[in-house]
Design a protein around this motif. Structure first.
Motif, PDB file in Angstrom:
ATOM      1  N   SER A   1     107.794 -28.254  -8.862  1.00 52.30           N
ATOM      2  CA  SER A   1     107.876 -28.623  -7.438  1.00 52.30           C
ATOM      3  C   SER A   1     106.584 -28.309  -6.681  1.00 52.30           C
ATOM      4  N   HIS A   2     105.857 -27.295  -7.128  1.00 47.49           N
ATOM      5  CA  HIS A   2     104.590 -26.960  -6.478  1.00 47.49           C
ATOM      6  C   HIS A   2     103.640 -28.165  -6.426  1.00 47.49           C
TER       7      HIS A   2
ATOM      8  N   ASP B   1      78.477 -47.519  -2.985  1.00 48.23           N
ATOM      9  CA  ASP B   1      77.914 -46.286  -2.441  1.00 48.23           C
ATOM     10  C   ASP B   1      78.950 -45.427  -1.728  1.00 48.23           C
ATOM     11  N   LEU B   2      80.177 -45.389  -2.269  1.00 46.85           N
ATOM     12  CA  LEU B   2      81.171 -44.470  -1.726  1.00 46.85           C
ATOM     13  C   LEU B   2      80.876 -43.079  -2.282  1.00 46.85           C
ATOM     14  N   ILE B   3      81.179 -42.079  -1.467  1.00 47.72           N
ATOM     15  CA  ILE B   3      80.877 -40.698  -1.858  1.00 47.72           C
ATOM     16  C   ILE B   3      82.188 -40.013  -2.263  1.00 47.72           C
ATOM     17  N   LEU B   4      82.140 -39.217  -3.334  1.00 46.24           N
ATOM     18  CA  LEU B   4      83.336 -38.522  -3.812  1.00 46.24           C
ATOM     19  C   LEU B   4      83.301 -37.049  -3.417  1.00 46.24           C
ATOM     20  N   LYS B   5      84.436 -36.566  -2.923  1.00 43.54           N
ATOM     21  CA  LYS B   5      84.583 -35.124  -2.646  1.00 43.54           C
ATOM     22  C   LYS B   5      85.798 -34.671  -3.447  1.00 43.54           C
ATOM     23  N   THR B   6      85.575 -33.863  -4.485  1.00 37.81           N
ATOM     24  CA  THR B   6      86.651 -33.627  -5.450  1.00 37.81           C
ATOM     25  C   THR B   6      87.166 -32.194  -5.421  1.00 37.81           C
ATOM     26  N   ASP B   7      86.798 -31.413  -4.406  1.00 36.67           N
ATOM     27  CA  ASP B   7      87.206 -29.994  -4.395  1.00 36.67           C
ATOM     28  C   ASP B   7      88.164 -29.701  -3.250  1.00 36.67           C
ATOM     29  N   LEU B   8      88.944 -30.718  -2.849  1.00 33.82           N
ATOM     30  CA  LEU B   8      89.757 -30.558  -1.641  1.00 33.82           C
ATOM     31  C   LEU B   8      91.239 -30.753  -1.924  1.00 33.82           C
ATOM     32  N   ASP B   9      92.032 -29.699  -1.702  1.00 35.58           N
ATOM     33  CA  ASP B   9      93.484 -29.839  -1.764  1.00 35.58           C
ATOM     34  C   ASP B   9      93.997 -29.905  -0.324  1.00 35.58           C
ATOM     35  N   LEU B  10      93.893 -31.063   0.303  1.00 36.57           N
ATOM     36  CA  LEU B  10      94.265 -31.191   1.715  1.00 36.57           C
ATOM     37  C   LEU B  10      95.771 -31.067   1.919  1.00 36.57           C
ATOM     38  N   VAL B  11      96.541 -31.455   0.887  1.00 31.41           N
ATOM     39  CA  VAL B  11      97.987 -31.377   1.049  1.00 31.41           C
ATOM     40  C   VAL B  11      98.414 -29.919   1.248  1.00 31.41           C
ATOM     41  N   ASP B  12      97.737 -29.028   0.571  1.00 30.53           N
ATOM     42  CA  ASP B  12      98.071 -27.605   0.675  1.00 30.53           C
ATOM     43  C   ASP B  12      97.958 -27.114   2.121  1.00 30.53           C
ATOM     44  N   ARG B  13      97.045 -27.686   2.881  1.00 35.05           N
ATOM     45  CA  ARG B  13      96.836 -27.232   4.263  1.00 35.05           C
ATOM     46  C   ARG B  13      97.994 -27.626   5.198  1.00 35.05           C
TER      47      ARG B  13
END
Lengths: 585, 585
Positions: free
Chosen positions: A35-36, A131-143
């Motif tokens: 579930s996490h 030229d899209l930029i990737l940000k892969t260190d974000l767990d936005l759902v957790d916030r």
């Protein structure tokens, strides 16, 4: 639902992100997550086991496969999320959708631990073109997920050699034997469980612990919270020099590896992959094939598990067919009854997945889950499909039967028969070693294809040994199934037919791949059934069947009676004799 | 035979070469080559249509495939050449054999014009590991082959639109439409023949001219000796700005190309490839797929050709079955009789390949060629397999029937029946668009595999339209057949069974891939027979067959009678009615 998306969009704006991807996965590329990790379900309301949500600042879309088209359509209604049907002509891929909707220089974000390295490389290549930029260190759902469940932390237990067939020491030695690199990254939780003969209850129906491992030529480490370990396992590890390291220490330890590291880019999470500094050799993890080819003990034990399961299923079928219309029953109460019958068998651990008990038109929803909102009473008419299974210490089962509760239409009868013909054709298949699931699937689908009908799911999946009820590399489907079948592989045989708004039919046994004759032509192979439960012959139009198919079914039912009847009471036994009556064509 | 090898070895020593490779090919990657290119046959004595000879200073070996194992064993006996059975476990590849037999720094020679670029690159990689040196500009066989036949130089003829369906101009426009490169190299002789609607008689049974072509966005050139061209073709070329260039000028012209050149590395000869200085885009030549998907006119005309062929074949079968044991006949005289019957049909051009007429144990030699040394009289007993075909202006045929000349064994009868079941299963197959020959083959082989039997050749090959009787990319075999079937593809359906020293059975029709229903599941497809000739039901054990198979056969035979009987005399017609009698199961 919109509130959750709005909250996520606020976080996206803070990070200057224009699209955020939420897959259905965990850090270990697990199919059914705890579930996490149910972020996609939390955000979208779609509860199916597979799907990827893409949230833009103004739009959102969810991709899922043919098993879930009907369910997703219902659950997404009014959410503002568009349904993207995977595998249907005209559906864009996730990456091309994002490329089309974002302007050059936009930022796409996700949590890199939830994506395989191979997937991220595909995204990178696709996004790079615009030229899209990737940000892969974000767990936005957790916030935004205030009451998010914590990571599971169940106690482990040692899986005895009498069930596993081989000790941890033997397995580690076998891995080292075929390992050409200096180190092997083991990141899938069932690979860790198999290798160390370790089980736990971190995920419902998937008796494993969240853990990683690294096997080197002179060292083996398991990454798991020490306090969770049972005494037997801890003792084993100590005796055999398996180092116990904290779960998260994998991210720092991989940076210290030297030499070469064998990594499966299709299953390792991208964040972890990119922490490795040593030379990477990309290959399928050798444990996958070792785990799929069951050893003699596993096969023998699995047969015991299937006999227990057959007794429970036969008792259920007896109860259902003799009581429907006489006592109250519903999808959910029937599923509970079946669970109780399984649970009364010795050595039962848990259901191997959430039972699908789908009456009439619910059956057309391939992976339907009955809930208090959808539950319906069963009446003495129509078709009732039940897909269920159990984990026993001896092995794992997965079976679907479609029950005829009373009158059915001629079309239902024909479809029921054609789907059973598909099932029988696959069980009867003979092939030369080297053939793949892509090829075997042709044999299975002929009876339905002849009538311009099809089912939009695989005909068969590998089954783990007290692990995941779905495992690779053996799979039977007509595209992208490239692994040759090996003796000892256990696979489901489960063709079906689904008519939206009307009914669903599926007939599923598990089958064991075995070697037959070996001669100048090569190694011939075939399947043996492991499941011994009657098909409901009340649904058949025998005139549609070939005599060889009828003969197969009669022989199968004779064996069902022989195996199961000794464990039934007299009433049940008489009923079973009738259920297994030979058909004449 | 040893004298020829000795002479070659003298030349090898002069050039300081330790191994020399002689394939079965010409400068155009042609399957059946003209006599000028029969070096491998000249040197080895093995006359099959496929094989590669490797001559070392002390040893020699010849690789060939399962169709020719028996024939090659016979023909190589006493030659000092070892037989290497391709596809059999333990047989080394050509390159690994050479690597194993030569010491580091040795020289391997061959004529680079006889090998595709892809093949040479495989050799280079393999040989590089042992520092072997390649010399690819040497035709050593030419130096010792005193009476070598000259290159063919037959007159061309224009292939009319009424048979081709499309004009040269339409075809060139279609090629340009899908060409992304600036130039397309066209190096296979049937591609040239198809594109320019040009035919000739350079190679027996393959009505083409040795020629190349280059199509650019604004230019088209054909490389062929001008003096060979018929007036119609010359006029067409002039009117439509097709430049006629000398055959050998291709080697200098490619050096002047600029921009990008589309090249198929699997078919272009390596020497020519390496003359190209422009940027190469490697891809399958788009003409292959265009040529394989027959247009409406080609399909309609081909049906006419097949009717003519069916009349000739039926007359032959009548003659054979009613006269065997009464008048003298042999493999060769029967083949001649069949040729004469075909030749008496209007618009017959030539046989589409050398007829295989194989009695009893000769049938086990898959590509047996009867000769005065091997010819045997036909008796009223046993099985007689005849694989033959014709080129008509309307189209090309290829058919195998196995005739029962009298008493046969129970085992022969069972094998005859099982092989026919394979044939019928493939003709009855239904599939979704996207399926490949690798997948369809599974359906075909089930009836034989069930009995632990197999045949070591493909179940089906593409058939050219008054071109090669074997063409790609459509092919049905259980390995390495990756092209999805398209509507309009014509393919053979020819399972068989071969028992060395006893008998051979093959049942072959040509079938047309057609679109069936299109619905939410996709585009369903199936086969339609093009061949309408009775199977010899005297060979069947009907009890072995499924009712659906018997029903298919009865319906097929009813159509055969309906189509062919109007063209027969009364006696033949009565005989055909009996030959087409419905079977009961």
């Amino acid at each position: 639902m919109n509130k959750k998306l709005d909250a996520l969009r606020q976080e996206m704006k803070k990070e200057n992100i224009q699209a955020y991807i939420v897959p259905t996965s965990d850090d270990h590329d697990t199919e059914y997550v705890c579930s996490h990790f149910m972020s996609r379900s939390y955000l979208s309301g779609f509860t199916g086991s597979a799907g990827t949500l893409v949230v833009g600042l103004d739009q959102a879309a969810l991709w899922t496969d043919g098993r879930y088209f009907i369910q997703a359509k219902d659950q997404l209604a009014g959410s503002g999320i568009d349904l993207m049907k995977m595998g249907v002509e005209g559906t864009p891929s996730i990456s091309s959708y994002i490329v089309d909707h974002l302007s050059s220089g936009s930022v796409v974000g996700f949590d890199g631990r939830l994506f395989s390295e191979a997937m991220v490389e595909i995204y990178e290549e696709a996004f790079d073109k615009k030229d899209l930029i990737l940000k892969t260190d974000l767990d936005l759902v957790d916030r935004i997920w205030k009451d998010r469940p914590v990571l599971p932390h169940t106690s482990t237990f040692h899986f005895e050699k009498q069930y596993a067939g081989k000790t941890m020491v033997e397995k580690i030695a076998a891995v080292r034997d075929i390992l050409s690199a200096d180190h092997l990254m083991i990141t899938k939780v069932d690979q860790v469980a198999w290798l160390f003969n370790l089980r736990a209850h971190d995920i419902p129906s998937f008796p494993v612990a969240m853990a990683y491992a690294i096997v080197s030529q002179d060292k083996a480490s398991i990454y798991i919270d020490d306090s969770r370990l049972d005494a037997t396992s801890r003792e084993l590890f100590a005796k055999n020099h398996v180092t116990i390291r904290p779960y998260d220490a994998i991210y720092t330890d991989v940076q210290t590896l030297t030499g070469t590291v064998s990594v499966d880019p299709y299953t390792i999470n991208s964040t972890l992959y990119r922490f490795i500094e040593a030379d990477i050799e990309e290959e399928e993890n050798p444990i996958e094939l070792m785990k799929a080819c069951k050893n003699e003990v596993e096969i023998e034990q699995t047969k015991h598990a299937h006999l227990k399961d057959a007794i429970a299923m036969t008792q259920f079928m007896y109860w259902l067919k003799t009581n429907v219309g006489k006592i109250p029953m519903s999808e959910m109460s029937a599923a509970q009854k079946l669970h109780d019958l399984r649970a009364s068998q010795a050595d039962f651990i848990e259901d191997s997945f959430a039972t699908i008990a789908a009456y009439k038109e619910h059956g057309a929803i391939v992976h339907y889950q009955s809930s208090p909102e959808t539950d319906v009473p069963l009446q003495p008419e129509g078709l009732f499909m039940v897909d269920s299974g159990g984990h026993y210490y001896q092995g794992t089962t997965d079976i679907t039967r479609t029950f005829v509760l009373g009158e059915i239409t001629e079309y239902e009868r024909k479809c029921f028969t054609w789907a059973l013909q598909c099932h029988i054709r696959l069980e009867q298949a003979t092939w030369l070693y080297g053939c793949t699931g892509e090829q075997l699937d042709m044999i299975a689908r002929q009876p339905l294809w002849k009538h311009s009908l099809d089912f939009k799911h695989g005909t068969g999946h590998g089954v783990g040994h007290v692990l995941s009820v779905h495992e690779g590399p053996n799979v039977i489907r007509w595209q992208q199934a490239y692994t040759p079948f090996e003796a000892g592989m256990i696979t489901s045989d489960e063709p079906g037919i689904y008519i939206e708004g009307q009914f669903g039919i599926r007939h599923e046994n598990e089958v064991l791949a075995v070697n037959l004759d070996k001669n100048a032509y090569g190694q011939f192979m075939g399947f043996e059934p492991l499941t011994w439960v009657p098909f409901d012959v009340d649904g058949l139009d025998v005139d549609e069947m070939e005599p060889a198919e009828v003969a197969w079914l009669n022989a199968y039912h004779a064996k069902v009676y022989e195996k199961v009847s000794p464990y039934l009471n007299e009433q049940q036994r008489q009923w079973l004799a009738h259920a297994c009556r030979p058909l004449i064509r």
